[in-house]
Scaffold this active site. Structure first.
Site, PDB file in Angstrom:
ATOM      1  N   ILE A 102      99.609 128.873  16.348  1.00 21.28           N
ATOM      2  CA  ILE A 102     101.135 128.151  16.383  1.00 21.28           C
ATOM      3  C   ILE A 102     101.173 127.662  14.638  1.00 21.28           C
ATOM      4  O   ILE A 102     101.521 127.445  13.559  1.00 21.28           O
ATOM      5  CB  ILE A 102     100.714 126.950  17.455  1.00 21.28           C
ATOM      6  CG1 ILE A 102     100.310 126.892  18.188  1.00 21.28           C
ATOM      7  CG2 ILE A 102     101.324 125.730  16.608  1.00 21.28           C
ATOM      8  CD1 ILE A 102     100.552 126.050  19.570  1.00 21.28           C
ATOM      9  N   ARG A 116      88.237 128.695  10.522  1.00 20.82           N
ATOM     10  CA  ARG A 116      87.301 128.913  10.552  1.00 20.82           C
ATOM     11  C   ARG A 116      86.780 131.556  10.292  1.00 20.82           C
ATOM     12  O   ARG A 116      85.803 131.491   9.651  1.00 20.82           O
ATOM     13  CB  ARG A 116      86.738 130.121  12.469  1.00 20.82           C
ATOM     14  CG  ARG A 116      86.300 128.810  13.483  1.00 20.82           C
ATOM     15  CD  ARG A 116      85.593 128.907  14.523  1.00 20.82           C
ATOM     16  NE  ARG A 116      87.270 129.149  14.918  1.00 20.82           N
ATOM     17  CZ  ARG A 116      86.703 129.014  16.631  1.00 20.82           C
ATOM     18  NH1 ARG A 116      85.842 128.966  17.125  1.00 20.82           N
ATOM     19  NH2 ARG A 116      88.130 129.573  16.954  1.00 20.82           N
ATOM     20  N   ARG A 122      95.109 117.994  18.842  1.00 19.22           N
ATOM     21  CA  ARG A 122      94.136 117.592  19.650  1.00 19.22           C
ATOM     22  C   ARG A 122      93.665 115.573  19.338  1.00 19.22           C
ATOM     23  O   ARG A 122      93.159 115.325  17.960  1.00 19.22           O
ATOM     24  CB  ARG A 122      92.879 118.031  20.776  1.00 19.22           C
ATOM     25  CG  ARG A 122      93.442 118.950  21.835  1.00 19.22           C
ATOM     26  CD  ARG A 122      94.267 118.497  22.820  1.00 19.22           C
ATOM     27  NE  ARG A 122      93.843 118.906  23.645  1.00 19.22           N
ATOM     28  CZ  ARG A 122      94.933 120.433  23.985  1.00 19.22           C
ATOM     29  NH1 ARG A 122      96.260 119.551  23.092  1.00 19.22           N
ATOM     30  NH2 ARG A 122      95.579 120.817  25.094  1.00 19.22           N
ATOM     31  N   GLU A 143      93.323 109.298  24.725  1.00 14.06           N
ATOM     32  CA  GLU A 143      95.606 108.609  24.516  1.00 14.06           C
ATOM     33  C   GLU A 143      95.167 109.034  26.254  1.00 14.06           C
ATOM     34  O   GLU A 143      94.475 109.399  27.159  1.00 14.06           O
ATOM     35  CB  GLU A 143      96.437 110.447  24.620  1.00 14.06           C
ATOM     36  CG  GLU A 143      96.011 111.309  24.644  1.00 14.06           C
ATOM     37  CD  GLU A 143      96.622 112.514  24.155  1.00 14.06           C
ATOM     38  OE1 GLU A 143      97.120 112.193  22.688  1.00 14.06           O
ATOM     39  OE2 GLU A 143      97.036 113.055  24.799  1.00 14.06           O
ATOM     40  N   HIS A 149     102.378 113.121  22.641  1.00 15.00           N
ATOM     41  CA  HIS A 149     101.815 113.876  23.392  1.00 15.00           C
ATOM     42  C   HIS A 149     103.177 114.764  23.556  1.00 15.00           C
ATOM     43  O   HIS A 149     103.007 115.581  25.202  1.00 15.00           O
ATOM     44  CB  HIS A 149     100.407 114.257  23.789  1.00 15.00           C
ATOM     45  CG  HIS A 149      99.947 115.560  23.725  1.00 15.00           C
ATOM     46  ND1 HIS A 149      98.433 115.636  24.284  1.00 15.00           N
ATOM     47  CD2 HIS A 149      99.911 116.765  24.260  1.00 15.00           C
ATOM     48  CE1 HIS A 149      98.172 116.176  24.330  1.00 15.00           C
ATOM     49  NE2 HIS A 149      98.720 117.563  24.067  1.00 15.00           N
ATOM     50  N   ILE A 150     104.118 114.819  22.608  1.00 13.39           N
ATOM     51  CA  ILE A 150     105.106 116.052  23.071  1.00 13.39           C
ATOM     52  C   ILE A 150     105.669 117.063  22.583  1.00 13.39           C
ATOM     53  O   ILE A 150     106.309 118.197  23.016  1.00 13.39           O
ATOM     54  CB  ILE A 150     106.896 115.085  23.276  1.00 13.39           C
ATOM     55  CG1 ILE A 150     106.989 114.575  22.029  1.00 13.39           C
ATOM     56  CG2 ILE A 150     106.865 113.880  23.982  1.00 13.39           C
ATOM     57  CD1 ILE A 150     108.296 113.670  21.518  1.00 13.39           C
TER      58      ILE A 150
HETATM   59  C1  DGY Z   1      99.009 121.984  24.870  1.00 16.67           C
HETATM   60  O1  DGY Z   1      99.513 123.006  25.729  1.00 16.67           O
HETATM   61  O2  DGY Z   1      97.203 122.167  24.298  1.00 16.67           O
HETATM   62  C2  DGY Z   1      99.670 121.027  24.526  1.00 16.67           C
HETATM   63  O3  DGY Z   1      99.213 119.778  23.979  1.00 16.67           O
HETATM   64  C3  DGY Z   1     100.326 120.358  25.887  1.00 16.67           C
HETATM   65  O4  DGY Z   1      98.751 119.560  26.760  1.00 16.67           O
END
Ligand code: DGY
Length: 331
Positions: A157, A178, A239, A268, A286-287
């Site tokens: 990502i 890392r 997170r 959360e 968290h979308i």
């Molecule tokens: C993930 O895929 O880790 C997203 O945060 C959805 O929880």
């Protein structure tokens, strides 16, 4: 007898229907909230669980559920799993990599832009009827194109965000991870490896995309935030717990940094109430991976992992390599 599957949270009905061909499915389509006890009891008697990032598979759950053979997380992150404990007890763990990479990167970039350009703050102002006339400095934000994009955590990502920044917005991309990426990936992402301190001090927009673990807990605390430029923005799509949200709220209030964009929070769905009192933060629930297409792909991959495990003895995207547990379907 079919293996017994618990689906922890609501998912697409068509996926439940497909799973029902292979499993005796117990689903939580009404989204009844779990307590630690009710969750532990719900898992009991099941061979498999389809979980989300909110549903823990830890020593307690495993200790009272020896029948469990596989837990398939509908998420790429898996900090809700105690993978070493699962491995020790022969329980396969899977996640949903790749299918959400580009969608999550899109959202990370959208959150960066909304934060830099003060979109929600200005919308609230407009909705509240406060807009009376144009002003030269009205919601003047930070430049995105041509600025320095910092990425902490350069997995799939992070790389997808780097490509958007470098190729789409002419940003100077720096990252810390890392380990340094292969030169070919760095060239393709136009990204330069730096130490963490340089990253924090140099980035105009800092995006967090690292996994949560004991090591990354509060990786962005008061001391780290203090290293950032007063004009910088901080974006967390990784997170909750990676940022010390209390320290961040203080920094935002004191304008130590310009703004933050947060899609994830410590504890959360609760969030630190101080974050609700500062205007210079964009908050979303968290979308980041939430498009219809991607959530369907995630649900299908989690389901395919379960079917592959029971049909072929091997999950598609396992987090641990295990021989399948003996499947006793007599009860
Ligand atoms: C993930 O895929 O880790 C997203 O945060 C959805 O929880």
């Amino acid at each position: 007898m079919k293996p017994k599957l618990l689906v922890a949270r609501p998912i697409f009905q068509s996926v439940i229907d497909d799973l029902s061909a292979f499993f005796d499915v117990t689903s939580n389509q009404p989204d009844t909230p779990w307590t630690p006890d009710s969750w532990q009891q719900a898992v009991a008697g099941h061979d498999a669980a389809l979980t989300t990032g909110s549903d823990p598979i830890n020593g307690n759950v495993l200790g009272t559920n020896p029948r469990l053979k596989i837990a398939a997380n509908m998420a790429v992150g898996y900090n809700n799993f105690d993978v070493p404990a699962m491995t020790a007890l022969g329980v396969t763990a899977t996640n949903t990599p790749d299918v959400l990479t580009e969608t999550t990167a899109d959202f990370g970039f959208a959150l960066l832009m909304a934060t830099a350009r003060r979109m929600t703050e200005s919308e609230h102002y407009l909705r509240a009827g406060q807009w009376k006339q144009w002003r030269y400095d009205m919601f003047a934000g930070a430049e995105v194109h041509g600025s320095t994009l910092g990425i902490l955590g350069m997995g799939r990502i992070g790389q997808a965000i780097a490509r958007r920044g470098a190729h789409g917005f002419g940003m100077n991309v720096i990252y810390h991870n890392r380990s340094q990426l292969d030169a070919a990936i760095e060239i393709e992402c136009k990204a330069r490896f730096v130490d963490k301190e340089t990253l924090l001090k140099t980035a105009d927009h800092l995006v967090l995309v690292l996994p949560y673990s004991a090591q990354s807990h509060h990786a962005m605390g008061a001391a780290e935030i203090a290293l950032m430029k007063p004009s910088a923005t901080l974006i967390n799509i990784a997170r909750g717990g990676i940022v010390d949200d209390a320290a961040l709220a203080v920094a935002l209030k004191n304008k130590q940094i310009a703004a933050a964009g947060l899609d994830v929070f410590e504890g959360e769905p609760a969030l630190n109430p101080a974050l609700l009192t500062v205007p210079n933060v964009v908050l979303t629930p968290h979308i980041a991976s939430s498009t219809v297409h991607t959530r369907m792909a995630m649900a299908k991959l989690a389901a395919d992992n379960l079917v592959a495990y029971f049909k072929a003895g091997k999950a598609l995207t396992p987090l641990n390599q295990l021989a399948p547990k003996q499947v006793d379907l007599s009860s």
